[in-house]
Design a protein around this motif. Structure first.
Motif, PDB file in Angstrom:
ATOM      1  N   GLU A 183      28.333  14.141  28.573  1.00  0.00           N
ATOM      2  CA  GLU A 183      27.840  13.296  27.632  1.00  0.00           C
ATOM      3  C   GLU A 183      26.569  12.522  28.243  1.00  0.00           C
ATOM      4  OE1 GLU A 183      31.486  12.324  24.669  1.00  0.00           O
ATOM      5  OE2 GLU A 183      30.744  11.038  26.174  1.00  0.00           O
ATOM      6  N   GLY A 184      25.464  12.497  27.587  1.00  0.00           N
ATOM      7  CA  GLY A 184      24.352  11.715  28.014  1.00  0.00           C
ATOM      8  C   GLY A 184      23.442  12.689  28.873  1.00  0.00           C
ATOM      9  N   ASP A 185      24.054  13.946  29.377  1.00  0.00           N
ATOM     10  CA  ASP A 185      23.236  14.776  30.124  1.00  0.00           C
ATOM     11  C   ASP A 185      22.313  15.695  29.302  1.00  0.00           C
ATOM     12  OD1 ASP A 185      24.338  13.775  32.349  1.00  0.00           O
ATOM     13  OD2 ASP A 185      25.883  15.228  32.666  1.00  0.00           O
ATOM     14  N   SER A 186      21.393  16.260  30.011  1.00  0.00           N
ATOM     15  CA  SER A 186      20.447  17.383  29.241  1.00  0.00           C
ATOM     16  C   SER A 186      21.442  18.298  28.877  1.00  0.00           C
ATOM     17  CB  SER A 186      19.423  17.515  30.203  1.00  0.00           C
ATOM     18  OG  SER A 186      18.657  16.690  30.243  1.00  0.00           O
ATOM     19  N   PRO A 187      21.433  19.162  27.714  1.00  0.00           N
ATOM     20  CA  PRO A 187      22.366  20.040  27.409  1.00  0.00           C
ATOM     21  C   PRO A 187      21.441  21.270  27.607  1.00  0.00           C
ATOM     22  CG  PRO A 187      21.265  19.263  25.451  1.00  0.00           C
ATOM     23  CD  PRO A 187      20.702  18.350  26.510  1.00  0.00           C
ATOM     24  N   ILE A 188      22.564  22.608  27.545  1.00  0.00           N
ATOM     25  CA  ILE A 188      21.574  24.058  27.409  1.00  0.00           C
ATOM     26  C   ILE A 188      21.745  23.974  26.096  1.00  0.00           C
ATOM     27  CG2 ILE A 188      21.827  26.172  28.172  1.00  0.00           C
ATOM     28  CD1 ILE A 188      22.894  25.400  30.788  1.00  0.00           C
ATOM     29  N   SER A 189      20.837  24.186  25.099  1.00  0.00           N
ATOM     30  CA  SER A 189      21.057  24.214  23.681  1.00  0.00           C
ATOM     31  C   SER A 189      21.475  25.720  23.388  1.00  0.00           C
ATOM     32  CB  SER A 189      19.644  24.135  23.153  1.00  0.00           C
ATOM     33  OG  SER A 189      18.747  25.065  23.363  1.00  0.00           O
ATOM     34  N   GLU A 190      21.773  25.740  22.137  1.00  0.00           N
ATOM     35  CA  GLU A 190      22.341  26.912  21.431  1.00  0.00           C
ATOM     36  C   GLU A 190      21.204  27.841  21.259  1.00  0.00           C
ATOM     37  OE1 GLU A 190      24.150  28.775  17.220  1.00  0.00           O
ATOM     38  OE2 GLU A 190      24.386  26.794  17.679  1.00  0.00           O
ATOM     39  N   ILE A 191      19.961  27.516  21.244  1.00  0.00           N
ATOM     40  CA  ILE A 191      18.782  28.447  21.056  1.00  0.00           C
ATOM     41  C   ILE A 191      18.703  29.038  22.555  1.00  0.00           C
ATOM     42  CG2 ILE A 191      16.422  28.419  20.834  1.00  0.00           C
ATOM     43  CD1 ILE A 191      16.322  25.907  18.945  1.00  0.00           C
ATOM     44  N   THR A 192      18.447  28.166  23.348  1.00  0.00           N
ATOM     45  CA  THR A 192      18.730  28.683  24.873  1.00  0.00           C
ATOM     46  C   THR A 192      19.694  29.970  25.044  1.00  0.00           C
ATOM     47  OG1 THR A 192      17.525  26.858  25.640  1.00  0.00           O
ATOM     48  CG2 THR A 192      18.610  28.343  27.385  1.00  0.00           C
ATOM     49  N   ARG A 193      20.899  29.592  24.668  1.00  0.00           N
ATOM     50  CA  ARG A 193      22.092  30.327  25.308  1.00  0.00           C
ATOM     51  C   ARG A 193      21.979  31.478  24.060  1.00  0.00           C
ATOM     52  NH1 ARG A 193      27.242  26.565  25.919  1.00  0.00           N
ATOM     53  NH2 ARG A 193      26.100  24.697  26.762  1.00  0.00           N
ATOM     54  N   ARG A 194      21.342  31.484  23.006  1.00  0.00           N
ATOM     55  CA  ARG A 194      21.189  32.813  22.155  1.00  0.00           C
ATOM     56  C   ARG A 194      19.909  33.584  22.846  1.00  0.00           C
ATOM     57  NH1 ARG A 194      23.878  33.368  17.475  1.00  0.00           N
ATOM     58  NH2 ARG A 194      25.036  31.690  16.802  1.00  0.00           N
ATOM     59  N   ASP A 195      18.971  33.064  23.329  1.00  0.00           N
ATOM     60  CA  ASP A 195      18.147  33.779  23.968  1.00  0.00           C
ATOM     61  C   ASP A 195      18.466  34.456  25.009  1.00  0.00           C
ATOM     62  OD1 ASP A 195      16.122  33.121  21.835  1.00  0.00           O
ATOM     63  OD2 ASP A 195      15.178  31.704  23.219  1.00  0.00           O
ATOM     64  N   ILE A 196      19.335  33.906  25.872  1.00  0.00           N
ATOM     65  CA  ILE A 196      20.146  34.237  27.047  1.00  0.00           C
ATOM     66  C   ILE A 196      21.058  35.580  26.651  1.00  0.00           C
ATOM     67  CG2 ILE A 196      21.686  33.924  28.869  1.00  0.00           C
ATOM     68  CD1 ILE A 196      20.389  30.971  29.360  1.00  0.00           C
ATOM     69  N   ALA A 197      21.484  35.570  25.755  1.00  0.00           N
ATOM     70  CA  ALA A 197      22.420  36.682  25.282  1.00  0.00           C
ATOM     71  C   ALA A 197      21.650  37.690  24.893  1.00  0.00           C
ATOM     72  CB  ALA A 197      23.210  35.989  24.046  1.00  0.00           C
ATOM     73  N   LYS A 198      20.510  37.525  24.018  1.00  0.00           N
ATOM     74  CA  LYS A 198      19.617  38.436  23.724  1.00  0.00           C
ATOM     75  C   LYS A 198      18.909  39.337  25.005  1.00  0.00           C
ATOM     76  CE  LYS A 198      17.997  36.917  19.179  1.00  0.00           C
ATOM     77  NZ  LYS A 198      19.020  35.750  18.886  1.00  0.00           N
ATOM     78  N   LEU A 199      18.621  38.359  26.066  1.00  0.00           N
ATOM     79  CA  LEU A 199      18.076  39.034  27.364  1.00  0.00           C
ATOM     80  C   LEU A 199      19.189  39.943  27.912  1.00  0.00           C
ATOM     81  CD1 LEU A 199      15.791  39.158  29.438  1.00  0.00           C
ATOM     82  CD2 LEU A 199      16.973  37.188  30.534  1.00  0.00           C
ATOM     83  N   PHE A 200      20.439  39.594  28.013  1.00  0.00           N
ATOM     84  CA  PHE A 200      21.409  40.612  28.423  1.00  0.00           C
ATOM     85  C   PHE A 200      21.863  42.088  27.448  1.00  0.00           C
ATOM     86  CE2 PHE A 200      22.803  36.845  31.026  1.00  0.00           C
ATOM     87  CZ  PHE A 200      22.554  37.344  32.145  1.00  0.00           C
ATOM     88  N   GLY A 201      21.498  41.678  26.328  1.00  0.00           N
ATOM     89  CA  GLY A 201      21.806  42.884  25.422  1.00  0.00           C
ATOM     90  C   GLY A 201      23.077  43.260  25.426  1.00  0.00           C
ATOM     91  N   TYR A 202      23.417  44.657  25.879  1.00  0.00           N
ATOM     92  CA  TYR A 202      24.770  45.157  25.936  1.00  0.00           C
ATOM     93  C   TYR A 202      25.104  45.409  27.407  1.00  0.00           C
ATOM     94  CZ  TYR A 202      24.331  46.733  21.178  1.00  0.00           C
ATOM     95  OH  TYR A 202      23.993  46.691  19.834  1.00  0.00           O
ATOM     96  N   ASP A 203      24.448  44.752  28.392  1.00  0.00           N
ATOM     97  CA  ASP A 203      25.041  44.583  29.785  1.00  0.00           C
ATOM     98  C   ASP A 203      25.089  43.224  30.154  1.00  0.00           C
ATOM     99  OD1 ASP A 203      25.481  45.735  32.212  1.00  0.00           O
ATOM    100  OD2 ASP A 203      23.481  46.122  32.726  1.00  0.00           O
ATOM    101  N   LEU A 204      26.156  42.846  29.935  1.00  0.00           N
ATOM    102  CA  LEU A 204      26.465  41.443  30.457  1.00  0.00           C
ATOM    103  C   LEU A 204      26.880  41.373  31.884  1.00  0.00           C
ATOM    104  CD1 LEU A 204      26.255  38.180  29.848  1.00  0.00           C
ATOM    105  CD2 LEU A 204      28.674  38.660  28.692  1.00  0.00           C
ATOM    106  N   ALA A 205      27.737  42.046  32.116  1.00  0.00           N
ATOM    107  CA  ALA A 205      28.341  42.080  33.489  1.00  0.00           C
ATOM    108  C   ALA A 205      28.039  42.937  34.487  1.00  0.00           C
ATOM    109  CB  ALA A 205      30.004  42.365  33.126  1.00  0.00           C
TER     110      ALA A 205
END
Length: 458
Positions: free
Chosen positions: A85-107
């Motif tokens: 609480e009170g720290d800078s978050p990693i926003s949902e927008i950023t997390r969605r963009d990261i997910a899109k970057l990985f696509g079907y190859d996360l691991a």
């Protein structure tokens, strides 16, 4: 006295300890997780008596430890969220963009379920209310046996990774970027692309070690920066110091009462990513539509505001060094920027001292609210009437402290460093290292310059 939010969390912790401890083991477990039990008849009330006197951050830390100790994912995650609480978050927008970057190859080369099991209880989670299969089984079905069924964005939604604690999300990124998952040029490329996304929220993946010669990444905060957005940029005076006042104190509208004809005033919004040279040139070109070469004209105008050969050398070397970046992503090196100046007030109120730091020699506005001040120190910084002066030096370092506490970074050069043999190499290395630390693509190649970590880690 516990607040309602703290009380609910304390009750959850106390219930967990009541169910998992005996009267004999409770004091020892409580000490292990960070508090001391109080006096009461029941285990629950003994725990509550100790928890009610701790602050919220400590309560969050206790919740995280109790949840981890007794494998209660929800309690552990609640504790992490309280700690953040009170720290800078990693926003949902950023997390969605990261997910899109990985696509079907996360691991990468690792099995995705092996990556996730240390982070989420996927064996006990379901992908839907009516599903008879665990989330782990669904992941195997849709990401291993049929690897094009679920992409990373779908998986993040199933896990709750869009809203989970930052620490858990960080551990996920670190796991999928570990050399066991991916390595070599592909991993370096992906780390660079991830950092472009993470930088918007003030984070980056940085190398913290190695495994068999390959880098190991960890998530870290980028420089904290200055709170608030830049609103007024008054700079490059070629004449008397300007006299400043408020046209509208409510709106923070600054007006130059005298000396405006000698100053430049940048009156456009400055983005969170800072101010680029190309943006400054665009503004200047709109102010001077008859200029055939706005960039050259602006450069001459800025250089005319510099007081010494040392300042001119730093200014000239900067633009020579990064000439290929002039039209793209080179931060503007802004000379003679006024921080505050109140000569009219000082004249009127003779009993009151003026602000010690009125003008910055150079200012860079970088991403994530980072503000870099560069000072070129001549003899007058340390003397009065040509004699060494502790009071002059004390005023300078006091003003530096105030700026640093406000979030500015300050770098000082002695004027003699910036003239003569070796000056150009010194200036180039300084800016290369500064840009590396702040994630600015730099140097004539347009690539990140290598950073000597042995020097910066001290």
């Amino acid at each position: 006295m516990l607040t309602p939010g703290n009380n609910a969390l304390a009750l959850r912790i106390a219930e967990m300890l009541k169910n998992r401890c005996t009267h004999e083991t409770l004091p020892g477990v409580a000490e292990d997780v960070g508090f001391s039990v109080g006096e009461a008849a029941s285990k629950r009330d003994r725990a509550l008596a100790g928890l009610k006197i701790v602050d919220r951050k400590t309560l969050g830390a206790i919740a995280e430890r109790v949840g981890r100790r007794f494998a209660d994912f929800d309690l552990q995650e609640t504790g992490c969220l309280v700690l953040e609480e009170g720290d800078s978050p990693i926003s949902e927008i950023t997390r969605r963009d990261i997910a899109k970057l990985f696509g079907y190859d996360l691991a990468g080369e690792r099995a995705i379920d092996d990556v996730l099991k240390p982070l989420w209880p996927i064996d006990n989670m379901s992908d839907g209310f009516f599903s008879s299969r665990s989330l782990a089984q669904q992941i195997v079905q849709h990401m291993i046996l049929n690897p094009m069924d679920w992409d990373a964005e779908h998986l993040f939604a199933e896990l709750g990774a869009f809203t989970c604690s930052r620490s858990r999300f960080a551990r996920l990124l670190e796991a999928v970027m570990h050399p066991l998952a991916r390595r070599g040029p592909e991993a370096q490329r992906l780390a660079s692309e991830l950092n472009e996304i993470l930088r918007r929220d003030g984070y980056k993946l940085e190398t913290t070690g190695e495994a068999s010669g390959y880098p190991v990444y960890a998530l870290s905060r980028i420089h904290r920066g200055v709170a608030g957005a830049p609103k007024n940029l008054i700079f490059a005076s070629t004449g008397p110091k300007p006299e400043l006042g408020f046209a509208d104190a409510v709106n923070n509208d600054v007006v130059i009462l005298a000396g405006a004809e000698h100053c430049l005033i940048y009156d456009r919004p400055i983005r969170r990513d800072g101010l680029l040279w190309s943006e400054l040139v665009g503004w200047w070109g709109d102010q001077h539509p008859d200029e055939a070469d706005a960039a050259k004209s602006l450069g001459h105008r800025l250089r005319a505001s510099l007081d010494s050969l040392a300042e001119q050398g730093l200014f000239d070397t900067y633009f020579r060094r990064y000439r290929p970046m002039l039209k793209s992503n080179l931060p503007a090196l802004i000379p003679q920027v006024y921080l505050h100046y109140d000569p009219a007030v000082v004249r009127t109120l003779r009993h009151r001292a003026s602000f010690p730091r009125q003008r910055m020699d150079f200012l860079l506005l970088l991403s994530n609210s980072a503000r870099i001040v560069i000072e070129v120190d001549g003899q007058h910084h340390f003397t009065r009437n040509d004699k060494p002066s502790l009071s002059a030096y004390s005023e300078m370092v006091s003003a530096d402290r105030d700026l640093r506490l406000a979030g500015y970074e300050i770098f000082r050069f002695g004027a003699n460093e910036l003239v003569g043999a070796g000056a150009q190499a010194l200036i180039e290395r300084f800016f290369d290292r500064l840009f590396q630390l702040h994630g600015v693509v730099s140097a004539a190649t347009g690539e990140m310059p290598p950073l000597d970590r042995s020097e910066t880690s001290r």
